[in-house]
Motif scaffolding. Structure first.
Motif, PDB file in Angstrom:
ATOM      1  N   THR A  42       7.049  32.634  -3.737  1.00 33.95           N
ATOM      2  CA  THR A  42       7.214  33.994  -3.210  1.00 33.95           C
ATOM      3  C   THR A  42       7.997  33.999  -1.894  1.00 33.95           C
ATOM      4  O   THR A  42       8.580  35.026  -1.513  1.00 33.95           O
ATOM      5  N   GLY A  43       8.001  32.858  -1.232  1.00 34.46           N
ATOM      6  CA  GLY A  43       8.744  32.769   0.037  1.00 34.46           C
ATOM      7  C   GLY A  43      10.246  32.970  -0.160  1.00 34.46           C
ATOM      8  O   GLY A  43      10.967  33.191   0.823  1.00 34.46           O
ATOM      9  N   GLU A  44      10.739  32.892  -1.389  1.00 35.39           N
ATOM     10  CA  GLU A  44      12.161  33.098  -1.632  1.00 35.39           C
ATOM     11  C   GLU A  44      12.550  34.574  -1.539  1.00 35.39           C
ATOM     12  O   GLU A  44      13.738  34.890  -1.376  1.00 35.39           O
ATOM     13  N   VAL A  45      11.559  35.488  -1.622  1.00 33.38           N
ATOM     14  CA  VAL A  45      11.884  36.916  -1.595  1.00 33.38           C
ATOM     15  C   VAL A  45      11.171  37.662  -0.454  1.00 33.38           C
ATOM     16  O   VAL A  45      11.548  38.807  -0.135  1.00 33.38           O
ATOM     17  N   TRP A  78       5.676  34.919   4.407  1.00 36.04           N
ATOM     18  CA  TRP A  78       4.219  34.854   4.311  1.00 36.04           C
ATOM     19  C   TRP A  78       3.560  35.816   5.299  1.00 36.04           C
ATOM     20  O   TRP A  78       2.389  36.173   5.146  1.00 36.04           O
ATOM     21  N   LYS A  79       4.350  36.214   6.346  1.00 38.19           N
ATOM     22  CA  LYS A  79       3.812  37.116   7.355  1.00 38.19           C
ATOM     23  C   LYS A  79       3.568  38.513   6.797  1.00 38.19           C
ATOM     24  O   LYS A  79       2.873  39.321   7.413  1.00 38.19           O
ATOM     25  N   TYR A  80       4.189  38.765   5.620  1.00 39.97           N
ATOM     26  CA  TYR A  80       4.031  40.069   5.004  1.00 39.97           C
ATOM     27  C   TYR A  80       3.385  39.887   3.626  1.00 39.97           C
ATOM     28  O   TYR A  80       4.059  39.938   2.591  1.00 39.97           O
ATOM     29  N   PRO A  81       2.089  39.622   3.607  1.00 44.95           N
ATOM     30  CA  PRO A  81       1.413  39.364   2.328  1.00 44.95           C
ATOM     31  C   PRO A  81       1.505  40.571   1.395  1.00 44.95           C
ATOM     32  O   PRO A  81       1.583  41.714   1.853  1.00 44.95           O
ATOM     33  N   SER A  82       1.450  40.268   0.077  1.00 42.79           N
ATOM     34  CA  SER A  82       1.541  41.332  -0.929  1.00 42.79           C
ATOM     35  C   SER A  82       0.885  40.855  -2.216  1.00 42.79           C
ATOM     36  O   SER A  82       0.943  39.676  -2.559  1.00 42.79           O
ATOM     37  N   ASN A  83       0.255  41.799  -2.897  1.00 42.38           N
ATOM     38  CA  ASN A  83      -0.356  41.472  -4.190  1.00 42.38           C
ATOM     39  C   ASN A  83       0.582  41.772  -5.365  1.00 42.38           C
ATOM     40  O   ASN A  83       0.177  41.635  -6.522  1.00 42.38           O
ATOM     41  N   GLU A  84       1.818  42.151  -5.064  1.00 42.86           N
ATOM     42  CA  GLU A  84       2.817  42.376  -6.108  1.00 42.86           C
ATOM     43  C   GLU A  84       4.154  41.833  -5.599  1.00 42.86           C
ATOM     44  O   GLU A  84       4.807  42.459  -4.758  1.00 42.86           O
ATOM     45  N   THR A  85       4.540  40.684  -6.168  1.00 45.97           N
ATOM     46  CA  THR A  85       5.805  40.057  -5.783  1.00 45.97           C
ATOM     47  C   THR A  85       6.616  39.748  -7.040  1.00 45.97           C
ATOM     48  O   THR A  85       6.081  39.205  -8.019  1.00 45.97           O
ATOM     49  N   ARG A  86       7.904  40.094  -7.013  1.00 45.79           N
ATOM     50  CA  ARG A  86       8.797  39.874  -8.145  1.00 45.79           C
ATOM     51  C   ARG A  86       9.996  39.060  -7.678  1.00 45.79           C
ATOM     52  O   ARG A  86      10.448  39.175  -6.552  1.00 45.79           O
ATOM     53  N   ALA A 116      -7.885  43.837  -6.214  1.00 38.68           N
ATOM     54  CA  ALA A 116      -9.072  44.043  -5.378  1.00 38.68           C
ATOM     55  C   ALA A 116      -8.709  43.715  -3.934  1.00 38.68           C
ATOM     56  O   ALA A 116      -7.632  44.078  -3.463  1.00 38.68           O
ATOM     57  N   ASP A 117      -9.600  42.999  -3.232  1.00 40.00           N
ATOM     58  CA  ASP A 117      -9.360  42.730  -1.809  1.00 40.00           C
ATOM     59  C   ASP A 117      -8.626  41.421  -1.567  1.00 40.00           C
ATOM     60  O   ASP A 117      -8.518  40.961  -0.423  1.00 40.00           O
ATOM     61  N   THR A 118      -8.103  40.776  -2.621  1.00 37.93           N
ATOM     62  CA  THR A 118      -7.376  39.515  -2.479  1.00 37.93           C
ATOM     63  C   THR A 118      -6.103  39.759  -1.670  1.00 37.93           C
ATOM     64  O   THR A 118      -5.388  40.750  -1.865  1.00 37.93           O
ATOM     65  N   VAL A 119      -5.811  38.821  -0.789  1.00 40.47           N
ATOM     66  CA  VAL A 119      -4.600  38.879   0.029  1.00 40.47           C
ATOM     67  C   VAL A 119      -3.788  37.619  -0.234  1.00 40.47           C
ATOM     68  O   VAL A 119      -4.242  36.503   0.033  1.00 40.47           O
ATOM     69  N   ILE A 120      -2.546  37.812  -0.763  1.00 43.26           N
ATOM     70  CA  ILE A 120      -1.693  36.667  -1.118  1.00 43.26           C
ATOM     71  C   ILE A 120      -0.604  36.528  -0.050  1.00 43.26           C
ATOM     72  O   ILE A 120       0.261  37.416   0.104  1.00 43.26           O
ATOM     73  N   TYR A 121      -0.669  35.392   0.665  1.00 46.61           N
ATOM     74  CA  TYR A 121       0.381  35.116   1.638  1.00 46.61           C
ATOM     75  C   TYR A 121       1.600  34.484   0.939  1.00 46.61           C
ATOM     76  O   TYR A 121       2.713  34.963   1.101  1.00 46.61           O
TER      77      TYR A 121
END
Length: 227
Positions: free
Chosen positions: A145-148, A151-159, A211-216
């Protein structure tokens, strides 16, 4: 060859018994069969004739009855000394060609099947060589996910879009899996990764949380299999 010999002829000529056949003339004809080795004349067929008497009554006629002796010799195609009748000789002559014909037909069938088997084996070898030459094409890689995003801007939807190094001839099969993950420790670990919009050139990779999961950050491994 069929010959008729008198009693006198029979005494001077020895015939092979196996060459004698049954003779009968019940009416005005003669029939010959090979089921007997003797000569036979029915009582009704006895010859009747008149002879002149000698002695005191010389010149008088006297009735007498006698049975003629007849011998019939039948020789086969191979000559009189072979003991083989014409029917037997013909049977042997016809049997040999039939056997040779059967052997020839069998050999022809074996040769035909052998040729077909060789052709089939050659075709299998060609297909095997072609399959080995073409074979399935496999391409794999890693994405993060770091390619787009940072990590400072976590998101539960990354494409993200992943492009193959070389286009496939047809749409390949793609599988994905989690290779690494950095999530907030205060919530449960909930991450799903999957591919979408697959084509010959590449596909879109998706990383979702709920839910409350946070993906860095999340790392994704992928494999594409096709032609």
């Amino acid at each position: 060859m069929v010959g008729l010999l008198s009693d006198k002829s029979q005494n001077t000529t020895q015939q092979n018994p196996s060459q004698h056949v049954h003779v009968a003339w019940p009416h005005e004809y003669v029939s010959v069969t090979t089921d007997d080795q003797s000569t036979s004349v029915d009582q009704a067929d006895l010859y009747h004739g008149d002879v002149l008497k000698a002695g005191p009554n010389e010149g008088a006629k006297e009735r007498m009855v006698f049975r003629p002796q007849v011998t019939v010799n039948v020789f086969g195609n191979n000559g009189p000394n072979t003991g083989t009748t014409g029917a037997e000789g013909s049977k042997q002559e016809s049997a040999e060609p039939a056997s040779e014909k059967l052997a020839k037909e069998t050999n022809d069938k074996i040769a035909d099947l052998t040729a077909k088997l060789e052709a089939l084996s050659q075709k299998v070898d060609e297909l095997s060589a072609l399959a080995s030459a073409r074979g399935p094409r496999v391409e794999c890689g890693l994405w993060n996910t770091g390619e787009v995003r940072s990590w400072k801007y976590p998101s539960n939807e990354t494409r993200g879009r992943i492009n193959f190094s070389k286009d496939f001839k047809s749409i390949p099969k793609v599988t994905t899996g989690i290779s690494s993950a950095d999530v907030d420790k205060k919530a449960n670990f909930r991450i799903s990764v999957y591919p979408t919009e697959i084509d010959k050139k590449g596909f879109k990779v998706n990383v979702d949380g709920w839910a409350d999961t946070v993906i860095y950050t999340c790392g994704v491994s992928w494999v594409a299999i096709g032609e």
